[in-house]
Every structure is written in structure tokens, then in C-alpha cells.
Design an enzyme around this catalytic site. Sequence first.
Site, short mmCIF file in Angstrom:
data_model
loop_
_atom_site.label_atom_id
_atom_site.label_comp_id
_atom_site.label_asym_id
_atom_site.label_seq_id
_atom_site.Cartn_x
_atom_site.Cartn_y
_atom_site.Cartn_z
N SER A 206 0.84 -1.20 0.00
CA SER A 206 0.00 0.00 0.00
C SER A 206 0.88 1.25 0.00
CB SER A 206 -0.96 -0.05 1.19
OG SER A 206 -2.05 0.83 1.02
N ASP A 314 -8.74 -5.62 -5.94
CA ASP A 314 -8.41 -4.59 -4.95
C ASP A 314 -9.25 -3.34 -5.24
OD1 ASP A 314 -7.26 -2.70 -3.26
OD2 ASP A 314 -5.23 -3.43 -3.58
N HIS A 345 -7.05 -6.15 -1.27
CA HIS A 345 -5.91 -5.38 -0.75
C HIS A 345 -5.20 -6.22 0.32
CE1 HIS A 345 -3.87 -1.52 -0.64
NE2 HIS A 345 -3.97 -1.46 0.67
#
Length: 640
Positions: A206, A314, A345
Site C-alpha cells: 500500500s 483490490d 488489498h
Amino acid sequence: MRMRSGRHAWRAAVVALAVAVTGLPATGARAEPGADEHARVVVEDGVTQPVFGYADAVRERVFVTSDVDTDGDGARDIVALDVIRPRASENGLKVPVVMDASPYYSTVCRGNEGECKADLDGDGLNDTWPLFYDNYFVPRGYAVVLLDMIGTNNSTGCPVTGGRADNISAPTAIDWLNGRRPGVDAAGREVVADWHNGRTGMIGKSYDGTLANAAAADGVAGLTTIVPISAISSWYDYSRSNGLVTRANNYSGSLANTVTNPARRAYCAPVRAALGQGGDDVTGDYNDFWAERDYVPHADRVRASVFVVHGINDDNVRPDHFSKWWAALGEQGVPRKLWLTGTGHVDPFDFRRGAWVDTLHRWFDHWLQGVDNGIMREPAVDIERAPDVWETAPAWPLPDARPTQVFLRAPAAGNVGGLAVRSGPGNGSATFQDTPTMTATNAIRHPSDPAANTDNRLVFLSAPLTAPLHVSGTAVVRISATVDGEDTSFAGLLVDYGTRPRFSTSGDGIRTLTDEDCWGATATWGGFAENACYRRTEKTVAASPQELVTKGVIDGLNLDSPSVSTPLVPGQKTAVDLNLLPEDYVFDAGHQIGVVLLGSYSGYSSRAKQNRAHITVHFDRSRITLPVVGGRTAAVAAGL
């Protein structure tokens, strides 16, 4: 000629690295130049072995001065980094660095179990080390660096959400590692990384992976490889979708607030306010603020190899981030590898743990230790076709994927429209109303008939497929439309109608179990047992009668340019080209392919929320271009 020269340069660099670092065959022990008899890296079966202690590892906290002053206090911001390395590196062993640069170490924290960094005994050294990298790699002859992004944890300044200060945080530290910038300890004494072998690999999920992308796009010398996981490649694409504002107004400021230590949030409030002004939520247009936060145009600066990991489902960092970055890197001849999971994610440690640790180990050994273990001769791409069912490919999109025109056929009265590779009559139209409160999921699950036209959507269905149909890449919806106002949005959904087990959207496709497994050594510092034992996970699977395969939305004011808003002309026919998010998906035989047209779907705010325009679709142009593996021939064979 430039790309060819670049490939030769990569090959020469790898050969030079292998000669300089290995010095011995791939199996056996080797001594680094200048190392004593205890400072040896052992390589067996193509991977480094855990021959170094972890409990006696050297721990340091280093402070390096950057070139920015984000908070305007007249002093340049300081980058803080925590280092852990084998004790043998005090005696001549030269080691590479695995770096996870992050804004989260004191706030959101890292990993599935939310681990933070902490100095528990107040001695100025880190005692808790999030994730397994330190436990696993330090015994194998690596240093691990956990870096606090500027404006977070022990670094000074204020976060700027993808701006220059974020982007130079890691390069500032890499300059120190390579002797180009001074560093000091908490007492102000100079600290020199004379133990470093000159090569750094960055990794992270991320925001952390985004910092790795940014550092690679900076072109900093000494960054040898990056492993971005679910990472952003353009903050505009993260905060927007083709002109539409999503997530929140001044999301950049909101995220900056989240990652700032609570005691400094009021102090950094002016910086967050400036982020809101620069991002221009009023128009949603791409501007200089977003160009500073866009790494894709700078792929030509990348000197590092890149191992991309991303979830095709995601919905946080959407898959267009990996696809645009992946394509740009390919155009520059950058050595690449890709894992494409069906989860959302999620870190690969939590969706394919054993294979991930093995692959990451070999990747870092190859690029940072110079071990010729064959990883670059393996297929470049791993794709999760079904839950825990993986296949490999030489490239992505798959090499034989071809753009294939599938026409939207006008619906007859009371019926849905059709989909076919042959165009229907070029006349006719159909009208629906934009409903911004509708979700993309609800748009394909109408309570009475999931495949029915309604006042706020148009549905187009293929005949049941006679053979599987594989799409790999980016689909494009192309329609001709008129609108009864100056502004609206246009959305398209690609849908699989047919029941089968699918990746669940709950928890991004995984659930956390109660038992643990361990991936490295253990030590006790500050009264805390630092280990690499983590709770296992498993995939969550659901069987539903339809699946939203991919989607896309565009602001009608930004059809011609993301940088300029141009009002629509009421009643004038307009060409709309809408890229859906990238996908790699196989429609089963017996299923129907569906295309659903909307004005917008919730999660995106725009002027259309007040507009509720009527959109008329004309069938003289309207189609979807699908990246079909096997092209039109395969589409016809499947019954389209």
C-alpha cells in the site's frame, strides 16, 4: 536502440554483481572481502542460509537530513530510520539492505496483526520490528531498515501524501547508505554505513509500496530492486477516477492526518489545508499538484528491477495502478516480475505464504546478494485463476490477447440488449437516468431480475457461451450518447452471469485463523519477545449467481482531457470512450457475458449528484472492446 542498450546494461550489471558478490559456486560457503572467519554468507541450493545470529544483531537508529522543509520552520526535515544487521557486519561483512519505508509505524501500523515499532526500554533503539523481514533476512546476511517517512513517527516535518517530501524520504536514506549524505545518532555523533554492500531493495504494501515506486521513479543510485505490493503509481488515479472525485474531499489531507502522530496533528494542519487547495476537488481535474504525485511518466528513470504484486479485486488501490506502471516499465526494458492475485488489498504473506517467502527470498538473493538461482529464467507472471489455483504466463496481458469488438445491440421493447461480435442494425436508442446513489454491486443484483433494464441502467447480454472465454487486459466501453444537460458521468460494468465459486468480497477475500506459523528467528529486547510467528489465513469463497468482473466511470466534463473540464452540449451526440479497470478472467461455458451501462455508481462524488441527467445511448457506434485471448476467432468459437 535505447531499449536494446538498456537490456544489455541490465545483463552486464547482473553479471558484474554475480562476479563481485558470489566468488564461489552457488552451493557452499563464501567469504566477503575483508571479512573474518565468522563473517561468511552461506549459499545452498541457490539461496542464502540462516547462519548469522539474530539475538546479537546490531541495532541502530540513524537520523539523516533531507533537502525539504515541509513545515516551514526554517530547518530541513529529518528522516529517521531503524537498522538491524548481523553482528558480523561489524567485522568486515558487507551486507545489502531490505528497506520498508512507511508512514504507518506509529499510527495504523503494519501487517495483518497491526504491528507497530516501539522502543520499550527507552534506550533509543527499536525493540519491536513489524513484519517478518528482520527475523528472516538478518540471519541470512542482510540488514533490514524500517524507515519513517518524513512527517511521521521519529522523522520531522509534515506528510504531503505523495508529494516530493514523501518521495525523497527513502532516497535520502539510500544516499546515506551509500556515503553520499551524512547521518547521526540521537547524540549527534556521525554514523557511517561502512557495512553496506551498496545495494538496497525496497518492499512494502500500500503506502509503503508506493514509497518504493516513488524512490524507483526518482532514479536514486543504489536502489537495486523494489517489491511494490498493492501500491499506488499515480495519486490522481487513487483519489479520482477520470475526473470524478472519490473517497472524500481533501482526501490527501485526511490521509496525512491519519499518518501524523496525534501530538503533531494540530501543528501540521496548515500543510493539510494546502493539500486540499492543491488537489482541486471542485473540478477534479489533473494539475501540477497531481503531476508531482504521478510516477508512471518517470518510468524512464527507473534503475531498479521491479517485482509487482497486486490484487485484481483490490478496490482500495485499484488494479489500474499496477497495469499502468507495469506497462510503462516494460516500455523501458526494466526487468519485471508479477504476481496477480484474485484477492483484494492483501499482502502475499497472507494469501500465499509459503510460496511467497520462498520467491521473495530467491528474488532478494538474486538482486542483492548476486546469487544466480534462476529466478529470472522462470515465467515472469503468476496469476491466481481460482482460489489457491495458480498458473504462470510469460507476460501480462497474455501475449495472445487481442482487442475484440463486441457490439451492444439495441434492446427490443421490454427486453435487454444483446452482445455479439457482429454488429446489429445501426439505428435505435435507449434512455436511462443517472442515479449516483446506486452501488456497482446493486446495479447487477436487481431484486426482481438481475438482468433487467430499469430506469437507471441498460443491460446487454450475450447468448450462453458454448466454450470458455478468457479476457486479459483492459476492456474499453465505447458509446455514442446524448445528455439533457451540460454535465453527467458515464459508467460501465462487465458482468459474469452464471453461478460458480468465486473470491468473496468479505475481508478482501481472506479470513484470519487462530493458529500461527513462524518464519524466522526470535530475540528478546526491552522485555519483549520479537518473533516472526503470525496467524495463518485462508481464502473466503462464495457461490453467487453473478459477478462484477470489472468496472469504470468517467466524468462527462473530462471526456477530452483529464486536465480540462469541458461542459457537454445538451442534445448533441457525444463519443464516450471509457476504460474499465484491468482484468484477467475466464467466463465459463454456459455463462452469459453482461455489460451494464450507468450514469455513475456510489463512492464517487461529482456535480452529477445534483444533476440526475437523462442519458440516451445510440447504437450506431456503441460497443465494448474486450482483450480476448485468441481474439475474434476465440470469441466466435465461444458463441459470441
